[in-house]
Design a protein around this motif. Structure first.
Motif, PDB file in Angstrom:
ATOM      1  N   LEU A   1      11.991   8.921  -6.330  1.00 34.86           N
ATOM      2  CA  LEU A   1      11.034   8.227  -7.184  1.00 34.86           C
ATOM      3  C   LEU A   1      10.588   9.190  -8.270  1.00 34.86           C
ATOM      4  N   MET A   2      10.583   8.733  -9.511  1.00 36.50           N
ATOM      5  CA  MET A   2      10.174   9.612 -10.603  1.00 36.50           C
ATOM      6  C   MET A   2       9.275   8.888 -11.593  1.00 36.50           C
ATOM      7  N   ALA A   3       8.393   9.657 -12.201  1.00 33.66           N
ATOM      8  CA  ALA A   3       7.511   9.151 -13.248  1.00 33.66           C
ATOM      9  C   ALA A   3       7.850   9.865 -14.541  1.00 33.66           C
ATOM     10  N   VAL A   4       7.946   9.114 -15.624  1.00 32.36           N
ATOM     11  CA  VAL A   4       8.339   9.651 -16.924  1.00 32.36           C
ATOM     12  C   VAL A   4       7.333   9.205 -17.974  1.00 32.36           C
ATOM     13  N   ASP A   5       6.867  10.133 -18.818  1.00 30.17           N
ATOM     14  CA  ASP A   5       5.927   9.748 -19.871  1.00 30.17           C
ATOM     15  C   ASP A   5       6.683   9.204 -21.077  1.00 30.17           C
ATOM     16  N   MET A   6       5.957   8.807 -22.095  1.00 27.30           N
ATOM     17  CA  MET A   6       6.573   8.151 -23.239  1.00 27.30           C
ATOM     18  C   MET A   6       7.411   9.090 -24.098  1.00 27.30           C
ATOM     19  N   ASP A   7       7.265  10.391 -23.876  1.00 25.18           N
ATOM     20  CA  ASP A   7       8.090  11.364 -24.591  1.00 25.18           C
ATOM     21  C   ASP A   7       9.350  11.731 -23.809  1.00 25.18           C
ATOM     22  N   GLY A   8       9.550  11.087 -22.659  1.00 26.66           N
ATOM     23  CA  GLY A   8      10.737  11.364 -21.859  1.00 26.66           C
ATOM     24  C   GLY A   8      10.616  12.610 -21.007  1.00 26.66           C
TER      25      GLY A   8
ATOM     26  N   ARG B   1       9.454  12.642  -6.420  1.00 27.72           N
ATOM     27  CA  ARG B   1       9.342  12.712  -4.973  1.00 27.72           C
ATOM     28  C   ARG B   1      10.589  12.090  -4.343  1.00 27.72           C
ATOM     29  N   VAL B   2      11.040  12.688  -3.264  1.00 32.41           N
ATOM     30  CA  VAL B   2      12.147  12.120  -2.491  1.00 32.41           C
ATOM     31  C   VAL B   2      11.554  11.137  -1.497  1.00 32.41           C
ATOM     32  N   LEU B   3      11.994   9.888  -1.565  1.00 31.01           N
ATOM     33  CA  LEU B   3      11.464   8.841  -0.702  1.00 31.01           C
ATOM     34  C   LEU B   3      12.210   8.726   0.618  1.00 31.01           C
ATOM     35  N   LYS B   4      13.523   8.894   0.556  1.00 27.55           N
ATOM     36  CA  LYS B   4      14.333   8.680   1.766  1.00 27.55           C
ATOM     37  C   LYS B   4      15.602   9.508   1.682  1.00 27.55           C
ATOM     38  N   HIS B   5      15.992  10.073   2.818  1.00 27.54           N
ATOM     39  CA  HIS B   5      17.243  10.824   2.873  1.00 27.54           C
ATOM     40  C   HIS B   5      17.647  11.029   4.325  1.00 27.54           C
ATOM     41  N   THR B   6      18.874  11.495   4.535  1.00 23.59           N
ATOM     42  CA  THR B   6      19.355  11.811   5.884  1.00 23.59           C
ATOM     43  C   THR B   6      19.967  13.212   5.890  1.00 23.59           C
ATOM     44  N   GLU B   7      19.413  14.098   5.071  1.00 23.25           N
ATOM     45  CA  GLU B   7      19.949  15.451   4.975  1.00 23.25           C
ATOM     46  C   GLU B   7      19.598  16.276   6.213  1.00 23.25           C
ATOM     47  N   THR B   8      20.283  17.391   6.387  1.00 25.88           N
ATOM     48  CA  THR B   8      20.166  18.214   7.588  1.00 25.88           C
ATOM     49  C   THR B   8      18.759  18.807   7.741  1.00 25.88           C
ATOM     50  N   PRO B   9      18.097  18.541   8.864  1.00 24.43           N
ATOM     51  CA  PRO B   9      16.775  19.139   9.101  1.00 24.43           C
ATOM     52  C   PRO B   9      16.836  20.662   9.062  1.00 24.43           C
TER      53      PRO B   9
ATOM     54  N   ASP C   1      -5.049   3.297 -15.094  1.00 23.89           N
ATOM     55  CA  ASP C   1      -6.088   2.522 -14.413  1.00 23.89           C
ATOM     56  C   ASP C   1      -5.633   1.102 -14.066  1.00 23.89           C
ATOM     57  N   ASN C   2      -4.358   0.814 -14.241  1.00 20.85           N
ATOM     58  CA  ASN C   2      -3.872  -0.532 -13.922  1.00 20.85           C
ATOM     59  C   ASN C   2      -3.198  -0.557 -12.555  1.00 20.85           C
ATOM     60  N   ASP C   3      -2.846  -1.759 -12.102  1.00 21.58           N
ATOM     61  CA  ASP C   3      -2.107  -1.930 -10.849  1.00 21.58           C
ATOM     62  C   ASP C   3      -0.614  -1.939 -11.189  1.00 21.58           C
ATOM     63  N   PHE C   4       0.072  -0.832 -10.907  1.00 21.36           N
ATOM     64  CA  PHE C   4       1.495  -0.708 -11.264  1.00 21.36           C
ATOM     65  C   PHE C   4       2.340  -1.827 -10.669  1.00 21.36           C
TER      66      PHE C   4
ATOM     67  N   LYS D   1       0.836  -1.212   0.000  1.00 24.17           N
ATOM     68  CA  LYS D   1       0.000   0.000   0.000  1.00 24.17           C
ATOM     69  C   LYS D   1       0.869   1.259   0.000  1.00 24.17           C
ATOM     70  N   ASP D   2       1.919   1.254   0.842  1.00 25.73           N
ATOM     71  CA  ASP D   2       2.816   2.409   0.899  1.00 25.73           C
ATOM     72  C   ASP D   2       3.475   2.654  -0.456  1.00 25.73           C
ATOM     73  N   LEU D   3       3.914   1.573  -1.099  1.00 28.77           N
ATOM     74  CA  LEU D   3       4.554   1.703  -2.407  1.00 28.77           C
ATOM     75  C   LEU D   3       3.551   2.178  -3.450  1.00 28.77           C
ATOM     76  N   ARG D   4       2.354   1.613  -3.429  1.00 27.52           N
ATOM     77  CA  ARG D   4       1.328   2.025  -4.391  1.00 27.52           C
ATOM     78  C   ARG D   4       0.961   3.499  -4.209  1.00 27.52           C
ATOM     79  N   ASP D   5       0.864   3.934  -2.952  1.00 27.94           N
ATOM     80  CA  ASP D   5       0.554   5.341  -2.671  1.00 27.94           C
ATOM     81  C   ASP D   5       1.661   6.254  -3.179  1.00 27.94           C
ATOM     82  N   SER D   6       2.920   5.843  -2.978  1.00 32.36           N
ATOM     83  CA  SER D   6       4.050   6.649  -3.438  1.00 32.36           C
ATOM     84  C   SER D   6       4.057   6.742  -4.961  1.00 32.36           C
ATOM     85  N   LEU D   7       3.797   5.615  -5.621  1.00 29.33           N
ATOM     86  CA  LEU D   7       3.764   5.611  -7.083  1.00 29.33           C
ATOM     87  C   LEU D   7       2.629   6.497  -7.603  1.00 29.33           C
TER      88      LEU D   7
END
Length: 204
Positions: free
Chosen positions: A108-115, A121-129, A61-64, A45-51
């Motif tokens: 995480l990134m989404a790219v269309d067929m034209d590139g 979205r940034v999923l994980k990091h340890t950068e300075t708060p 409309d499909n299940d990625f 569910k977490d992965l599907r929500d992120s996608l």
């Protein structure tokens, strides 16, 4: 206490400990088996929500999670999730990473067929708060600046932060962090372009 009694006590204790350890490990195995499906469902569910978060609403409309292909990138396997409307492939989604100031930044990134990028979205990091964490969508809208970008828009030499004569803003006191994200996204677009036929399953 005689020697026989002492020997019996010494033999009983390891046996009792062994029985307790066996029962404990068995109980843990039962609990693990019982909770594994729930954990797997929550992770899915977490992965599907992120996608879904990096795709425009209604684009697919499909299940990625069930429409994937694995592609090699520099010796590492990248899982590609494919978004479709009916049979038409509309976009692909995948993770990339680069080293930031404090550690690896997963994107995480989404790219269309034209590139072109549909979302990042940034999923994980340890950068300075308070400095580097502006790469998070919940902290700042900066990551939205990648929407609708391609390898030709901006031109390759302009794919950088403004301090490097690029088009993307940097953060005061934290240039390394946005620079890493820009590099990750550009690298993701280059990866898509180089492996488009393999990623999409379509002839080049």
């Amino acid at each position: 206490m005689n020697l026989d009694t002492l020997r019996d006590k010494l033999g009983y204790q390891p046996l009792l400990l062994g029985i307790v350890a066996l029962l404990a490990s068995g109980a843990l195995a039962v609990v693990s088996d019982a909770t594994a499906p729930a954990i797997a469902a929550a992770e899915a569910k977490d992965l599907r929500d992120s996608l879904s978060d990096v795709l425009p609403a209604g684009l697919a409309d499909n299940d990625f999670l069930k429409d994937t292909v694995e592609v090699d990138r520099n010796g590492k396997t990248v899982t590609i999730y494919r978004a479709r409307q009916g049979e038409a492939l509309k976009a692909v989604l995948f993770k990339v990473a680069e080293r930031g100031y404090s550690g690896e930044i997963q994107v995480l990134m989404a790219v269309d067929m034209d590139g072109r990028t549909l979302g990042v979205r940034v999923l994980k990091h340890t950068e300075t708060p308070g400095l580097g964490d502006k790469i998070e969508i919940k902290k700042d809208n900066w990551v939205l600046s990648f929407n609708d970008k391609s390898l030709l828009d901006p031109t390759p030499e302009r794919w950088g932060v403004k301090k490097d004569n690029g088009v993307f803003d940097q953060f005061a006191g934290a240039t390394i962090t946005p620079r890493a994200v820009v590099k990750a996204v550009k690298g993701g677009l280059e990866f898509f372009t180089a492996h488009k036929a393999e990623i999409t399953g379509q002839a080049a």
